[in-house]
Write a protein that holds these residues in place. Structure first.
Motif, PDB file in Angstrom:
ATOM      1  N   GLY A 202       0.864  -1.186   0.000  1.00  0.00           N
ATOM      2  CA  GLY A 202       0.000   0.000   0.000  1.00  0.00           C
ATOM      3  C   GLY A 202       0.891   1.222   0.000  1.00  0.00           C
ATOM      4  N   ILE A 203       0.429   2.266  -0.627  1.00  0.00           N
ATOM      5  CA  ILE A 203       1.181   3.521  -0.611  1.00  0.00           C
ATOM      6  C   ILE A 203       0.280   4.628  -0.096  1.00  0.00           C
ATOM      7  CG2 ILE A 203       2.260   5.302  -2.030  1.00  0.00           C
ATOM      8  CD1 ILE A 203       3.278   3.219  -3.871  1.00  0.00           C
ATOM      9  N   ILE A 204       0.765   5.334   0.891  1.00  0.00           N
ATOM     10  CA  ILE A 204       0.062   6.548   1.289  1.00  0.00           C
ATOM     11  C   ILE A 204       0.876   7.690   0.716  1.00  0.00           C
ATOM     12  CG2 ILE A 204      -0.839   7.914   3.190  1.00  0.00           C
ATOM     13  CD1 ILE A 204      -0.921   5.413   4.881  1.00  0.00           C
ATOM     14  N   SER A 205       0.392   8.199  -0.373  1.00  0.00           N
ATOM     15  CA  SER A 205       1.153   9.189  -1.135  1.00  0.00           C
ATOM     16  C   SER A 205       0.833  10.600  -0.645  1.00  0.00           C
ATOM     17  CB  SER A 205       0.816   9.035  -2.615  1.00  0.00           C
ATOM     18  OG  SER A 205       1.607   9.904  -3.385  1.00  0.00           O
ATOM     19  N   GLY A 206       1.554  11.564  -1.193  1.00  0.00           N
ATOM     20  CA  GLY A 206       1.292  12.951  -0.826  1.00  0.00           C
ATOM     21  C   GLY A 206       0.213  13.527  -1.710  1.00  0.00           C
ATOM     22  N   SER A 207      -0.114  14.766  -1.499  1.00  0.00           N
ATOM     23  CA  SER A 207      -1.184  15.356  -2.288  1.00  0.00           C
ATOM     24  C   SER A 207      -0.766  15.388  -3.755  1.00  0.00           C
ATOM     25  CB  SER A 207      -1.504  16.752  -1.791  1.00  0.00           C
ATOM     26  OG  SER A 207      -0.443  17.615  -2.073  1.00  0.00           O
ATOM     27  N   LYS A 208      -1.734  15.429  -4.604  1.00  0.00           N
ATOM     28  CA  LYS A 208      -1.528  15.184  -6.035  1.00  0.00           C
ATOM     29  C   LYS A 208      -0.569  16.136  -6.719  1.00  0.00           C
ATOM     30  CE  LYS A 208      -5.095  12.094  -6.896  1.00  0.00           C
ATOM     31  NZ  LYS A 208      -6.407  12.274  -6.265  1.00  0.00           N
ATOM     32  N   ASP A 209      -0.433  17.337  -6.190  1.00  0.00           N
ATOM     33  CA  ASP A 209       0.436  18.274  -6.904  1.00  0.00           C
ATOM     34  C   ASP A 209       1.890  18.195  -6.442  1.00  0.00           C
ATOM     35  OD1 ASP A 209       0.321  19.470  -4.466  1.00  0.00           O
ATOM     36  OD2 ASP A 209       0.021  21.497  -5.233  1.00  0.00           O
ATOM     37  N   SER A 210       2.195  17.183  -5.661  1.00  0.00           N
ATOM     38  CA  SER A 210       3.573  17.077  -5.196  1.00  0.00           C
ATOM     39  C   SER A 210       4.412  16.197  -6.106  1.00  0.00           C
ATOM     40  CB  SER A 210       3.596  16.505  -3.784  1.00  0.00           C
ATOM     41  OG  SER A 210       4.883  16.018  -3.509  1.00  0.00           O
ATOM     42  N   VAL A 211       5.326  16.811  -6.771  1.00  0.00           N
ATOM     43  CA  VAL A 211       6.207  16.083  -7.695  1.00  0.00           C
ATOM     44  C   VAL A 211       7.006  15.031  -6.958  1.00  0.00           C
ATOM     45  CG1 VAL A 211       7.309  16.728  -9.826  1.00  0.00           C
ATOM     46  CG2 VAL A 211       6.835  18.471  -8.109  1.00  0.00           C
ATOM     47  N   VAL A 212       7.432  15.366  -5.768  1.00  0.00           N
ATOM     48  CA  VAL A 212       8.268  14.453  -5.007  1.00  0.00           C
ATOM     49  C   VAL A 212       7.510  13.168  -4.691  1.00  0.00           C
ATOM     50  CG1 VAL A 212       9.523  14.119  -2.873  1.00  0.00           C
ATOM     51  CG2 VAL A 212       9.598  16.332  -4.013  1.00  0.00           C
ATOM     52  N   ALA A 213       6.317  13.319  -4.162  1.00  0.00           N
ATOM     53  CA  ALA A 213       5.525  12.151  -3.805  1.00  0.00           C
ATOM     54  C   ALA A 213       5.260  11.297  -5.028  1.00  0.00           C
ATOM     55  CB  ALA A 213       4.213  12.587  -3.159  1.00  0.00           C
ATOM     56  N   ILE A 214       4.999  11.936  -6.137  1.00  0.00           N
ATOM     57  CA  ILE A 214       4.703  11.193  -7.363  1.00  0.00           C
ATOM     58  C   ILE A 214       5.916  10.392  -7.823  1.00  0.00           C
ATOM     59  CG2 ILE A 214       4.207  11.468  -9.816  1.00  0.00           C
ATOM     60  CD1 ILE A 214       2.372  13.822  -8.979  1.00  0.00           C
ATOM     61  N   ALA A 215       7.070  11.024  -7.760  1.00  0.00           N
ATOM     62  CA  ALA A 215       8.286  10.327  -8.186  1.00  0.00           C
ATOM     63  C   ALA A 215       8.536   9.104  -7.320  1.00  0.00           C
ATOM     64  CB  ALA A 215       9.473  11.273  -8.127  1.00  0.00           C
ATOM     65  N   ARG A 216       8.357   9.271  -6.033  1.00  0.00           N
ATOM     66  CA  ARG A 216       8.586   8.148  -5.130  1.00  0.00           C
ATOM     67  C   ARG A 216       7.629   7.002  -5.433  1.00  0.00           C
ATOM     68  NH1 ARG A 216       9.218  11.817   0.346  1.00  0.00           N
ATOM     69  NH2 ARG A 216      11.441  12.222   0.088  1.00  0.00           N
ATOM     70  N   GLN A 217       6.392   7.388  -5.632  1.00  0.00           N
ATOM     71  CA  GLN A 217       5.351   6.408  -5.889  1.00  0.00           C
ATOM     72  C   GLN A 217       5.624   5.654  -7.183  1.00  0.00           C
ATOM     73  OE1 GLN A 217       1.578   8.337  -5.751  1.00  0.00           O
ATOM     74  NE2 GLN A 217       0.680   6.902  -7.217  1.00  0.00           N
ATOM     75  N   GLN A 218       6.080   6.385  -8.191  1.00  0.00           N
ATOM     76  CA  GLN A 218       6.416   5.735  -9.461  1.00  0.00           C
ATOM     77  C   GLN A 218       7.544   4.738  -9.281  1.00  0.00           C
ATOM     78  OE1 GLN A 218       7.286   9.040 -12.004  1.00  0.00           O
ATOM     79  NE2 GLN A 218       5.214   9.062 -12.896  1.00  0.00           N
ATOM     80  N   GLY A 219       8.529   5.142  -8.496  1.00  0.00           N
ATOM     81  CA  GLY A 219       9.653   4.233  -8.257  1.00  0.00           C
ATOM     82  C   GLY A 219       9.182   2.928  -7.643  1.00  0.00           C
ATOM     83  N   VAL A 220       8.332   3.036  -6.653  1.00  0.00           N
ATOM     84  CA  VAL A 220       7.811   1.837  -5.998  1.00  0.00           C
ATOM     85  C   VAL A 220       7.053   0.975  -7.006  1.00  0.00           C
ATOM     86  CG1 VAL A 220       6.164   0.982  -4.295  1.00  0.00           C
ATOM     87  CG2 VAL A 220       7.648   2.906  -3.722  1.00  0.00           C
ATOM     88  N   ALA A 221       6.164   1.606  -7.741  1.00  0.00           N
ATOM     89  CA  ALA A 221       5.323   0.871  -8.690  1.00  0.00           C
ATOM     90  C   ALA A 221       6.179   0.163  -9.743  1.00  0.00           C
ATOM     91  CB  ALA A 221       4.333   1.825  -9.349  1.00  0.00           C
ATOM     92  N   GLU A 222       7.151   0.873 -10.269  1.00  0.00           N
ATOM     93  CA  GLU A 222       8.051   0.281 -11.272  1.00  0.00           C
ATOM     94  C   GLU A 222       8.737  -0.964 -10.746  1.00  0.00           C
ATOM     95  OE1 GLU A 222       9.620   4.441 -13.255  1.00  0.00           O
ATOM     96  OE2 GLU A 222      11.040   3.023 -12.357  1.00  0.00           O
ATOM     97  N   GLN A 223       9.289  -0.810  -9.562  1.00  0.00           N
ATOM     98  CA  GLN A 223      10.043  -1.913  -8.988  1.00  0.00           C
ATOM     99  C   GLN A 223       9.148  -3.119  -8.776  1.00  0.00           C
ATOM    100  OE1 GLN A 223      12.771  -3.716  -8.633  1.00  0.00           O
ATOM    101  NE2 GLN A 223      13.789  -1.980  -7.637  1.00  0.00           N
ATOM    102  N   LEU A 224       7.970  -2.895  -8.245  1.00  0.00           N
ATOM    103  CA  LEU A 224       7.053  -4.002  -7.993  1.00  0.00           C
ATOM    104  C   LEU A 224       6.680  -4.678  -9.302  1.00  0.00           C
ATOM    105  CD1 LEU A 224       4.687  -2.495  -5.255  1.00  0.00           C
ATOM    106  CD2 LEU A 224       6.711  -3.963  -4.985  1.00  0.00           C
ATOM    107  N   ALA A 225       6.429  -3.882 -10.321  1.00  0.00           N
ATOM    108  CA  ALA A 225       6.066  -4.442 -11.619  1.00  0.00           C
ATOM    109  C   ALA A 225       7.196  -5.320 -12.144  1.00  0.00           C
ATOM    110  CB  ALA A 225       5.763  -3.308 -12.596  1.00  0.00           C
TER     111      ALA A 225
END
Lengths: 373, 373
Positions: A202-225
DNA sequence: TTGTATGCGTTATCAT
DNA sequence: ATGATAACGCATACAA
């Protein structure tokens, strides 16, 4: 007969009286008059490497001290084209590392005679709106810990104001940057947790306009995939304690059970998630659930938490940013540099980091996930 | 034959070319030239309440936009004697409420067109050293969240720079102040705890040069004395987590047992003390020991802590300080005002706040204190 | 090393 | 409403 030569003290006293009468400020002319030299001599005395004789210097300094004279930075900057101010754009979200960042920046800038002019932002997107103010102040450079749209970056170029973007990676490769690689950080964390047998994230991400949170989330998703694991469940929060708790509950409701591991976009949310799990829901961490944060702010290593997280070398990054903006101010034409820092993994004790000795295939913390979907 | 009248756009383009060629900045003269008006007309267009006709205004604004013109604040301040900057002096110790204070201050100052110029201090006593820099920048006013010696205060008067001292009470009643009454806060806390039957108090105070910590400590000591209780044991710390833990151990060693209640000079130390008691020493809080903080920073209300503490209305205080400095900038001659705020008691769950039902005379947490001495 | 003269970019005063 | 002109306080090129 010429009048007896007055002492500097006497001359200063009468000059002070005159200044007060006219309610003028003390200027280099006043000092010159009292010291019995020209205005330019005074000016030179306040410029580090200028050529002044010892005696004039002494006389001028004495006069200046008596008159409480200090050079006027505004007037100076008009001609030198340097204000000795560096603007720092900062989102409120940076909240917990705000102090560390600002003190470190100031510490590095002060030796260069530069000071920080603060521009706090209510939201990342507000950055564009403060730029107008920024140009007016004629700051020597800007350190932006906020997302800048391409149009804003273009403005910096037009106004020829050196810019260093802090802890965010813009697509535009021509902007000078000091940052952690948030995507890589996300990947690293996901990899470590996956290696320990966690499957449903599960990911508890930051608010949608945060570039940082998005980048982190993408990294996690990529790795899991890449590892062939199911995609993470994602909820968004506001980077605060409460969001961590709410995020956890939402994740559980949405997943229909407790996921194996939860990664939060910052430590404060992770702590909120952790407290909610332990004290409110009675979930054992890391027994039933692994929780990891990102950012490693101070509270994360307090004994009650001992959070598994990634530490950003904030002080080093701040120092690097200060260095870079100073170099850029001296030589605006140098090629853009992306200075990337690695986040350091902090094991902590809120995530299971090794395969459980028993039941290696299906961890007990995963209550029939497929049956429910 | 006169040349055909060029459009603003065409005129702007050629002007931009010339500017680039001479590597000059864009000035109001350039805008005036392009807009076909005088320089003073341009100036007026950028002054809020000035009298300009609609058509000139439009032409000027168009030209300004084409040229990316912004008024130069340095030049402006030279004549208006306003830099629209407020310096904020801040000790590192303020650490955890740093963000709240700064964002609130900025929020209040921005509508007045003022910005914060930051002067972080390594120690309270460093304040005097940065003053020289401060005068140079010609800031409109100063908010000092740091201790100022009397000589420094005198300098402010000589330089006629408005000053608001934040969250510290100087003896000098002529300085404008916004603060909590730290001594009263200490008294209140001591009274509440004493009423619950605590007799032997320990204090983990801040480092010796902190006026705030001293005031709080005095308040506690006074109150205990008035109630006829034994004087508190005092150790000093550095306002950080580690100091809280160390302080607790020192207190226990010095007292030869666990005191009834420990008051820490700030919340972070209280949290350190709490964690050490619970996780390291196995002391039950509030069962065997009551722990109270001061400051109510965010982590204190996290579920794992739920600290008994006093909340300073930081946002309100920041707003008040901003207001006061703005008023002072407008009317420097107004009489000094001491604006005091009350700290609000937060019950939390780390201190016993009522008399134990059993053993009312000698609380069980007090292991023969007199026998040992 | 020192002094003279000029310009930095604006606002403000005063005519018009 | 608009334009000419004089500060504001300093740094610098240049002459001495």
């Amino acid at each position: 007969m010429s009048p007896p030569k007055r002492t500097i003290e006497a001359s200063a006293a009468s000059q002070i009286a005159e200044l007060a009468a006219q309610s003028r400020r003390v200027t280099s002319y006043d000092v010159a008059l009292v010291a019995g030299v020209s205005q330019s001599a005074v000016s030179r005395c306040f410029k580090p490497g200028a050529s002044v004789s010892k005696t004039t210097f002494a006389r001028v300094m004495k006069a200046a001290a008596l008159l409480d004279y200090v050079p006027n930075a505004a007037a100076r900057s008009l001609i030198t084209r340097r204000t000795n101010m560096v603007a720092v754009l900062l989102t409120n979200r940076a909240n917990l590392y705000y102090p560390e960042l600002l003190t470190e920046l100031s510490k590095q800038l002060t030796p260069h005679g530069k000071r920080v002019l603060l521009f706090p932002l209510a939201s990342e997107s507000e950055a564009a709106r403060v730029l107008g103010d920024l140009w007016q102040f004629q700051v020597d450079g800007v350190i932006a810990a906020a997302h800048l749209p391409a149009t804003a970056v273009a403005e910096f170029k037009r106004h020829r104001v050196p810019l260093v973007v802090f802890n965010r990676l813009l697509e535009d490769l021509s902007v000078h940057t000091v940052s952690c690689d948030h995507r890589a950080a996300g990947r690293m964390l996901a990899a470590r947790l996956a290696a320990a047998g966690h499957r449903q994230f599960g990911i508890i991400s930051g608010s949608k306009d945060s570039v940082v949170a998005i980048a982190r989330q993408q990294g996690v998703a990529e790795q899991l995939a890449e590892l062939g694991l199911p995609p993470p469940l994602v909820v968004t929060g506001e980077f605060d304690y409460h969001s961590g708790a709410t995020g956890l509950k939402t994740l559980i409701a949405r997943h229909g059970g407790i996921p194996d591991a939860i990664i939060c976009a910052n430590d404060v949310m992770a702590i909120g998630c952790l407290d909610c799990a332990r004290h409110e829901l009675g979930i054992s961490v890391p027994g039933q659930l692994s929780v990891a944060g990102l950012d490693a702010v101070e509270p994360s290593n307090w004994l009650s938490y001992n959070l598994t997280t990634l530490h950003q070398p904030m002080a080093q990054m701040a120092a690097a940013a200060a260095q870079q903006i100073c170099r850029l101010i001296e030589r605006p034409e140098v090629a853009a540099e992306r200075q990337l820092f690695d986040a350091q993994f902090i094991e902590g004790a809120t995530a299971r980091l090794h395969l459980p000795a028993t039941a290696p295939a299906a961890p007990f913390s995963l209550p029939q996930p497929l049956a429910i979907m």
